[in-house]
Scaffold this motif. Structure first.
Motif, PDB file in Angstrom:
ATOM      1  N   ARG A   8     -40.280  26.812  28.252  1.00  0.00           N
ATOM      2  CA  ARG A   8     -39.020  26.119  27.999  1.00  0.00           C
ATOM      3  C   ARG A   8     -37.844  27.035  28.305  1.00  0.00           C
ATOM      4  NH1 ARG A   8     -40.642  23.282  22.198  1.00  0.00           N
ATOM      5  NH2 ARG A   8     -41.941  21.618  23.092  1.00  0.00           N
ATOM      6  N   PRO A   9     -36.759  26.462  28.866  1.00  0.00           N
ATOM      7  CA  PRO A   9     -35.569  27.292  29.129  1.00  0.00           C
ATOM      8  C   PRO A   9     -34.960  27.799  27.831  1.00  0.00           C
ATOM      9  CG  PRO A   9     -35.110  24.956  29.492  1.00  0.00           C
ATOM     10  CD  PRO A   9     -36.585  25.069  29.273  1.00  0.00           C
ATOM     11  N   ASP A  10     -34.158  28.847  27.944  1.00  0.00           N
ATOM     12  CA  ASP A  10     -33.583  29.480  26.760  1.00  0.00           C
ATOM     13  C   ASP A  10     -32.741  28.521  25.927  1.00  0.00           C
ATOM     14  OD1 ASP A  10     -34.772  31.869  27.409  1.00  0.00           O
ATOM     15  OD2 ASP A  10     -33.026  32.656  28.460  1.00  0.00           O
ATOM     16  N   ILE A  11     -32.146  27.524  26.573  1.00  0.00           N
ATOM     17  CA  ILE A  11     -31.260  26.624  25.830  1.00  0.00           C
ATOM     18  C   ILE A  11     -32.017  25.511  25.103  1.00  0.00           C
ATOM     19  CG2 ILE A  11     -29.348  27.045  27.401  1.00  0.00           C
ATOM     20  CD1 ILE A  11     -29.839  24.305  28.638  1.00  0.00           C
ATOM     21  N   ASP A  12     -33.323  25.432  25.279  1.00  0.00           N
ATOM     22  CA  ASP A  12     -34.081  24.287  24.789  1.00  0.00           C
ATOM     23  C   ASP A  12     -33.959  24.102  23.271  1.00  0.00           C
ATOM     24  OD1 ASP A  12     -36.337  22.219  25.584  1.00  0.00           O
ATOM     25  OD2 ASP A  12     -37.022  23.221  23.755  1.00  0.00           O
ATOM     26  N   GLY A  13     -34.157  25.171  22.519  1.00  0.00           N
ATOM     27  CA  GLY A  13     -34.112  25.058  21.070  1.00  0.00           C
ATOM     28  C   GLY A  13     -32.751  24.595  20.570  1.00  0.00           C
ATOM     29  N   TRP A  14     -31.690  25.217  21.106  1.00  0.00           N
ATOM     30  CA  TRP A  14     -30.336  24.820  20.686  1.00  0.00           C
ATOM     31  C   TRP A  14     -30.079  23.370  21.055  1.00  0.00           C
ATOM     32  CZ3 TRP A  14     -25.955  22.641  22.433  1.00  0.00           C
ATOM     33  CH2 TRP A  14     -24.791  22.794  21.675  1.00  0.00           C
ATOM     34  N   ALA A  15     -30.447  22.986  22.275  1.00  0.00           N
ATOM     35  CA  ALA A  15     -30.184  21.634  22.753  1.00  0.00           C
ATOM     36  C   ALA A  15     -30.841  20.598  21.841  1.00  0.00           C
ATOM     37  CB  ALA A  15     -30.689  21.479  24.187  1.00  0.00           C
ATOM     38  N   ARG A  16     -32.102  20.773  21.552  1.00  0.00           N
ATOM     39  CA  ARG A  16     -32.819  19.797  20.719  1.00  0.00           C
ATOM     40  C   ARG A  16     -32.251  19.762  19.307  1.00  0.00           C
ATOM     41  NH1 ARG A  16     -37.979  18.335  23.112  1.00  0.00           N
ATOM     42  NH2 ARG A  16     -38.362  19.541  25.015  1.00  0.00           N
ATOM     43  N   ALA A  17     -31.861  20.919  18.790  1.00  0.00           N
ATOM     44  CA  ALA A  17     -31.308  20.974  17.435  1.00  0.00           C
ATOM     45  C   ALA A  17     -29.946  20.309  17.338  1.00  0.00           C
ATOM     46  CB  ALA A  17     -31.213  22.426  16.977  1.00  0.00           C
ATOM     47  N   HIS A  18     -29.270  20.120  18.463  1.00  0.00           N
ATOM     48  CA  HIS A  18     -27.934  19.528  18.468  1.00  0.00           C
ATOM     49  C   HIS A  18     -27.918  18.154  19.137  1.00  0.00           C
ATOM     50  CE1 HIS A  18     -26.996  23.723  17.514  1.00  0.00           C
ATOM     51  NE2 HIS A  18     -25.842  23.292  17.046  1.00  0.00           N
ATOM     52  N   GLY A  19     -29.068  17.496  19.155  1.00  0.00           N
ATOM     53  CA  GLY A  19     -29.121  16.104  19.592  1.00  0.00           C
ATOM     54  C   GLY A  19     -29.161  15.890  21.086  1.00  0.00           C
ATOM     55  N   PHE A  20     -29.520  16.916  21.846  1.00  0.00           N
ATOM     56  CA  PHE A  20     -29.646  16.786  23.298  1.00  0.00           C
ATOM     57  C   PHE A  20     -31.127  16.697  23.663  1.00  0.00           C
ATOM     58  CE2 PHE A  20     -25.382  18.311  22.969  1.00  0.00           C
ATOM     59  CZ  PHE A  20     -24.717  17.897  24.114  1.00  0.00           C
TER      60      PHE A  20
END
Length: 206
Positions: free
Chosen positions: A6-18
């Motif tokens: 998973r790309p580095d932004i994956d965790g943040w994205a999912r946690a913020h509704g993306f």
């Protein structure tokens, strides 16, 4: 997809509704047309202040401007950005990029389609190159680049890149970007706040 893929932004994205998407955003805005080569590395769909938005990591390869006519050296750059769906009809095209960026749109300005805008701040004009469509009036630009917005812009620890462009029929995009890929959760949260601030600033100009 395994966690290690998973790309580095994956965790943040999912946690913020993306949610992960297959959007390819190359060429969508002036920033995303900078390179001879480009790659949409990762995209996620979500919302910013109730507006549809795409969170993306995007890479471009651009020839150094000093070598553009004589050599073929490629310099690769990456951006993390939020591409927000807006009614851009009041803003045919406006870009705010660091002054140190190579200037690929000189021909357009020579033809009178765009022009460089000088704000009320010498520091802003030194750090950033503001280029606007000739169809955007000086009064509208003045209502956007208020002393308050300029002070906010210069106070940001990382450079904030902005494009807004009208694609016709009320469809368009506001792009808010930072340099780099894998910028980390704190910087992603900062980018989200910057996008919200700028979205409100543009919306306030009637």
């Amino acid at each position: 997809m395994g966690d290690d893929l998973r790309p580095d932004i994956d965790g943040w994205a999912r946690a913020h509704g993306f949610d992960p998407s297959d959007d390819q955003i190359g060429g969508t805005t002036p920033l995303l047309r900078l390179g001879m080569l480009d790659t949409t590395d990762a995209t996620y769909r979500g919302t910013i202040d109730g507006r549809d938005a795409i969170l993306a990591e995007f890479s471009v390869g651009s020839p150094d401007w000093s070598e553009a006519f004589a050599a073929s050296g490629i310099r690769s750059s990456g951006f993390t950005l939020l591409l927000i769906f807006v009614d851009a009809s009041p803003w045919p095209r406006l870009t705010v990029h660091p002054s140190r960026f190579n200037d690929h749109d000189w021909a357009r300005r020579l033809l009178g389609a765009d022009h460089r805008v000088h704000t009320l701040s010498e520091r802003m004009d030194e750090r950033y190159r503001v280029v606007a469509s000739a169809r955007i009036g000086a009064d509208r630009l003045g209502r956007l680049f208020t002393p308050e917005l300029i002070e906010w812009w210069l106070a940001q620890e990382s450079e904030v890149l902005v494009d807004v462009e009208d694609h016709g029929d009320g469809a368009g995009f506001l792009t808010v970007a930072q340099l780099g890929i894998g910028i980390g959760d704190e910087a992603l949260t900062t980018l989200q706040g910057q996008a919200s601030h700028l979205l409100a600033a543009f919306a306030a100009v009637t």
